[in-house]
Design a protein around this motif. Structure first.
Motif, PDB file in Angstrom:
ATOM      1  N   HIS A  14       0.904  -1.267  -0.110  1.00 10.13           N
ATOM      2  CA  HIS A  14       0.076   0.103   0.013  1.00 10.13           C
ATOM      3  C   HIS A  14       0.727   1.341   0.023  1.00 10.13           C
ATOM      4  CE1 HIS A  14      -2.939   2.927   1.824  1.00 10.13           C
ATOM      5  NE2 HIS A  14      -3.575   2.519   0.752  1.00 10.13           N
ATOM      6  N   GLU A  18       1.043   4.184  -2.932  1.00 10.55           N
ATOM      7  CA  GLU A  18       0.947   5.444  -2.897  1.00 10.55           C
ATOM      8  C   GLU A  18       2.365   6.127  -3.422  1.00 10.55           C
ATOM      9  OE1 GLU A  18      -2.082   6.022   0.995  1.00 10.55           O
ATOM     10  OE2 GLU A  18       0.217   6.062   1.152  1.00 10.55           O
ATOM     11  N   LYS A  69      -4.938  -2.189  -4.888  1.00 10.08           N
ATOM     12  CA  LYS A  69      -4.685  -1.230  -4.067  1.00 10.08           C
ATOM     13  C   LYS A  69      -5.994  -0.676  -3.570  1.00 10.08           C
ATOM     14  CE  LYS A  69      -3.099   3.763  -4.520  1.00 10.08           C
ATOM     15  NZ  LYS A  69      -4.221   4.492  -4.292  1.00 10.08           N
ATOM     16  N   VAL A  72      -7.078  -3.222  -0.855  1.00 11.57           N
ATOM     17  CA  VAL A  72      -6.276  -2.929   0.401  1.00 11.57           C
ATOM     18  C   VAL A  72      -6.744  -1.755   1.188  1.00 11.57           C
ATOM     19  CG1 VAL A  72      -3.970  -2.526   1.076  1.00 11.57           C
ATOM     20  CG2 VAL A  72      -4.422  -4.360  -0.313  1.00 11.57           C
ATOM     21  N   GLU A  73      -7.051  -0.610   0.515  1.00 10.81           N
ATOM     22  CA  GLU A  73      -7.525   0.380   1.259  1.00 10.81           C
ATOM     23  C   GLU A  73      -8.878   0.174   1.853  1.00 10.81           C
ATOM     24  OE1 GLU A  73      -7.565   3.149  -2.077  1.00 10.81           O
ATOM     25  OE2 GLU A  73      -5.578   3.858  -1.714  1.00 10.81           O
TER      26      GLU A  73
END
Length: 297
Positions: A14, A18, A69, A72-73
Motif C-alpha cells: 500500500h 501510494e 490497491k 487493500v484500502e
C-alpha cells in the motif's frame, strides 16, 4: 517457495502504491530498499502476477495492482473501524458513528435524531462532517462514513437508502425584491435574472432536477455562480449578485438578508435521504435506523 500473504505484505504494498517510488516507500516504512523489493517480489510470486511495472525512472501499478490497491484500502479502513469499535465497546460505549450531511439536513431532522440518539446511548461518539452528496457516496463505499444525509436519486448497488423528507423548492431573492409580494409567481418573470445554483458537484441528479424546472418553463437560466454551500448562496443573493432555487427547508436556520418564495405550483420535489453501506457492520447502524423510523411514525 511457499509464502503466505501477511498484513505486513499488504502494508508494504500500500505504501509503495501510494509513493510509486521504492526509495521513498522504503524510507516511510523504515526498511531497506532491497528489503522492500523482496517483499513485493514475494507478493507477486504468491499472486502469480506482476503488481508493478518497473521502468528505469518510473514505477506504475499494473491493472492487477490497481485492483489490489482499492481492495487493500478498503481492508485497512475496515481494520481501523474494527479497532475503533473494539476500543469504544471496551470503554463502555456502544460504538462510534461517523455522519456526513448536507446543510438542509441540519435544518430538518438531524438535530432531533442526535438528541434521541444521545438519550438512548449517552456515551456514543458521533462525528459530523458537512460534505457534498458525491463525496459522501464515495466515503460510504469505503466505510469512511457510517451514514450520509444526501439529495440524489442515483445510488451504487451497495448503498441502502431511507427517504426522510420530500419538499418543495423555493426561490431565493434579495430582500424587498420587486416580485417578492406578487401573489402568483411565474418563473418566467425571472427569466432575465442571473441565477446562483448548487453545482453539479453537490449532486449530479439534484442539479439535473433543478435544470428540469427551467426546461419546463422553456428557458435556459443565466447561471452566474455555482457553489456547494447554502450560506454562500444566500450571502451572494443578498448582495444582489443573482437569485437562487433551493430546497424550501433551507429557509430555516440561516440568518440571511433574503426572501424565500415557495414554488408550490411546480411538479418538481426534492427528497432528503439517509444513506448507508449494506456492507457496514458497525453495531450502531441498526440503532440509528430504528430511531429515525420512530421519529417518522
Amino acid at each position: 517457495m511457499n509464502y503466505q500473504i501477511e498484513l505486513r505484505h499488504l502494508h508494504y504494498f500500500h505504501v509503495l502504491a501510494e509513493e510509486l517510488h521504492f526509495r521513498k516507500a522504503a524510507e516511510r516504512l523504515f526498511i531497506s530498499q532491497p528489503g522492500l523489493t523482496r517483499q513485493i517480489k514475494q507478493m507477486e510470486e504468491i499472486y502469480k502476477t506482476t503488481l508493478f511495472e518497473r521502468g528505469k525512472r518510473t514505477v506504475k501499478l499494473t491493472e492487477a495492482g490497481q485492483y489490489l490497491k482499492q481492495e487493500v484500502e478498503m481492508l485497512f479502513n475496515q481494520l481501523n473501524n474494527m479497532h475503533t469499535q473494539v476500543q469504544k465497546i471496551g470503554e463502555g460505549k456502544i460504538t462510534t458513528l461517523k455522519l456526513g450531511f448536507i446543510g438542509s439536513a441540519v435544518q430538518t431532522i438531524l438535530p432531533e435524531l442526535l438528541v434521541k440518539l444521545k438519550a438512548k446511548q449517552p456515551l456514543i461518539d458521533v462525528t459530523l462532517n458537512e460534505l457534498s452528496n458525491e463525496i459522501q457516496m464515495e466515503m460510504l463505499l469505503k466505510n469512511e462514513l457510517d451514514f450520509g444525509f444526501v439529495r440524489t436519486e442515483s445510488y451504487p448497488l451497495d448503498i441502502a437508502t431511507l427517504p426522510i423528507l420530500t419538499e418543495n423548492f423555493a426561490l431565493v431573492v434579495p430582500k424587498n425584491h420587486l416580485l417578492s409580494n406578487k401573489k402568483k409567481i411565474n418563473l418566467l418573470d425571472f427569466k432575465e435574472e442571473s441565477f446562483i445554483l448548487f453545482s453539479k458537484q453537490y449532486s449530479a441528479s439534484y442539479y439535473d432536477l433543478v435544470m428540469s424546472i427551467f426546461r419546463d418553463h422553456q428557458f435556459e437560466p443565466k447561471v452566474a455562480l455555482r457553489t456547494v454551500n447554502a450560506l454562500s448562496i444566500f450571502n451572494l443573493v443578498s448582495q444582489g449578485l443573482g437569485i437562487a432555487i433551493v430546497p424550501s427547508s433551507l429557509k430555516k436556520g440561516y440568518n440571511a438578508d433574503v426572501d424565500f418564495i415557495e414554488l408550490t405550483h411546480i411538479p418538481q420535489r426534492t427528497t432528503l435521504y439517509l444513506a448507508w453501506s449494506q456492507e457496514n457492520r458497525n453495531p450502531g447502524i441498526q440503532l440509528f435506523i430504528d430511531i429515525l423510523k420512530d421519529i417518522k411514525k
